[in-house]
Design an enzyme around this catalytic site. Structure first.
Site, PDB file in Angstrom:
ATOM      1  CB  CYS A  97      -4.915  -7.235   0.303  1.00  0.00           C
ATOM      2  SG  CYS A  97      -3.792  -7.777   1.586  1.00  0.00           S
ATOM      3  CD  GLU A 157      -6.890 -10.479  -5.860  1.00  0.00           C
ATOM      4  OE1 GLU A 157      -7.999 -10.521  -5.294  1.00  0.00           O
ATOM      5  OE2 GLU A 157      -5.863 -10.051  -5.317  1.00  0.00           O
ATOM      6  CG  HIS A 217      -5.250 -11.285  -2.150  1.00  0.00           C
ATOM      7  ND1 HIS A 217      -4.794 -10.235  -2.908  1.00  0.00           N
ATOM      8  CD2 HIS A 217      -4.563 -11.240  -0.987  1.00  0.00           C
ATOM      9  CE1 HIS A 217      -3.865  -9.578  -2.239  1.00  0.00           C
ATOM     10  NE2 HIS A 217      -3.708 -10.161  -1.068  1.00  0.00           N
ATOM     11  CB  SER A 273      -0.960  -0.002   1.192  1.00  0.00           C
ATOM     12  OG  SER A 273      -0.249  -0.131   2.404  1.00  0.00           O
TER      13      SER A 273
END
Ligand code: GLN
Length: 192
Positions: A77, A176, A174, A48
Site C-alpha cells: 500500500c 499483513e 494488506h 506514503s
C-alpha cells in the site's frame, strides 16, 4: 532469515508478527545501520508522504535505494507508492520500481473494500490455488508497469494490484491484516 520492517510510520508491527510466525528474525529499521545483514525489507502501509519525509530526516533514502539494488524489498500500500518511479505528484519516492502508481485510486477511506483475488504465483504449496482475500484501505492502483515488471494480481476488470520486478514486490493491499501468510512466504522465498 533476517527481514527488516521499515518502522517509521504505519502498520509495521503487523508485518513483524506475521514474519516471526514464519520463523524470520525481524529488525525494526529506523536508521541506515539497521539495514546491515538483512536478507530483505518490508515497507508497510501507512501514509506514503509521511514515511517519505521521515525517511529523508533519518538519512534513509539513499541507503534504501542501494539496498533495493540487490535485496528483496516489498511495499504494501503506502510502501508500494514509495517504491514506484512515478506517483504522478511531487512527494519523496525511492523510485526503484518501474511502475506508475495512482494514490487513493479507489476513493476515500470510506471506499475501502475487501475482495478475493486470484494470485497464481501463490500456488507454491497449494495445488487448488485458493483465492487471496485482499484488504484495500485507501489503496493505490498500479496504473502501468514497465517491461521488466510482471503483474501478479489484477482486479476483475484487469487493473493491476500486485506486481514484481526481480526481487522487488508491491501489493496495493494488506496481506499483513489477514491470517493468510502466503504473500509473506512468497516474499521470504524472494529474500533467500
Ligand atoms: N492512502 C495512503 C497513501 O496514499 C496509503 C494507504 C495505506 O497504506 N493503507 O499513502
Amino acid at each position: 532469515m533476517k527481514i527488516g520492517v521499515l518502522a517509521l510510520q504505519g502498520d509495521f508491527a503487523e508485518h513483524q508478527v506475521m514474519l516471526e510466525s514464519l520463523g524470520a528474525e525481524v529488525t525494526q529499521v529506523r536508521l541506515p545501520s539497521h539495514l546491515d545483514g538483512l536478507n530483505g525489507l518490508i515497507i508497510p502501509g501507512g501514509e506514503s508522504t509521511t514515511i517519505g519525509k521521515l525517511a529523508i530526516s533519518y538519512g534513509l533514502i539513499d541507503p534504501l535505494r542501494q539496498f533495493a539494488k540487490d535485496h528483496a524489498i516489498w511495499g504494501t500500500c503506502a510502501g508500494a507508492i514509495l517504491l514506484a518511479k512515478d506517483a504522478r505528484r511531487s512527494q519523496p519516492l525511492l523510485e526503484v520500481m518501474d511502475i506508475v502508481i495512482e494514490r487513493n485510486a479507489f476513493g476515500r477511506q470510506v471506499d475501502s473494500f475487501e475482495v478475493d483475488l486470484d494470485v497464481p504465483c501463490l500456488s507454491m504449496d497449494d495445488k487448488q490455488n485458493r483465492p487471496f482475500h485482499a484488504v484495500f484501505i485507501r489503496a493505490p492502483l498500479i496504473e502501468s508497469i514497465g517491461k521488466n515488471v510482471e503483474a501478479l494480481a489484477t482486479l476483475g476488470d484487469g487493473r493491476i494490484v500486485a506486481a514484481r520486478q526481480g526481487k522487488i514486490l508491491t501489493t496495493s493491499f494488506h496481506p499483513e491484516l489477514t491470517h493468510d501468510d502466503r504473500f509473506h512466504r512468497y516474499f521470504m522465498e524472494l529474500a533467500k
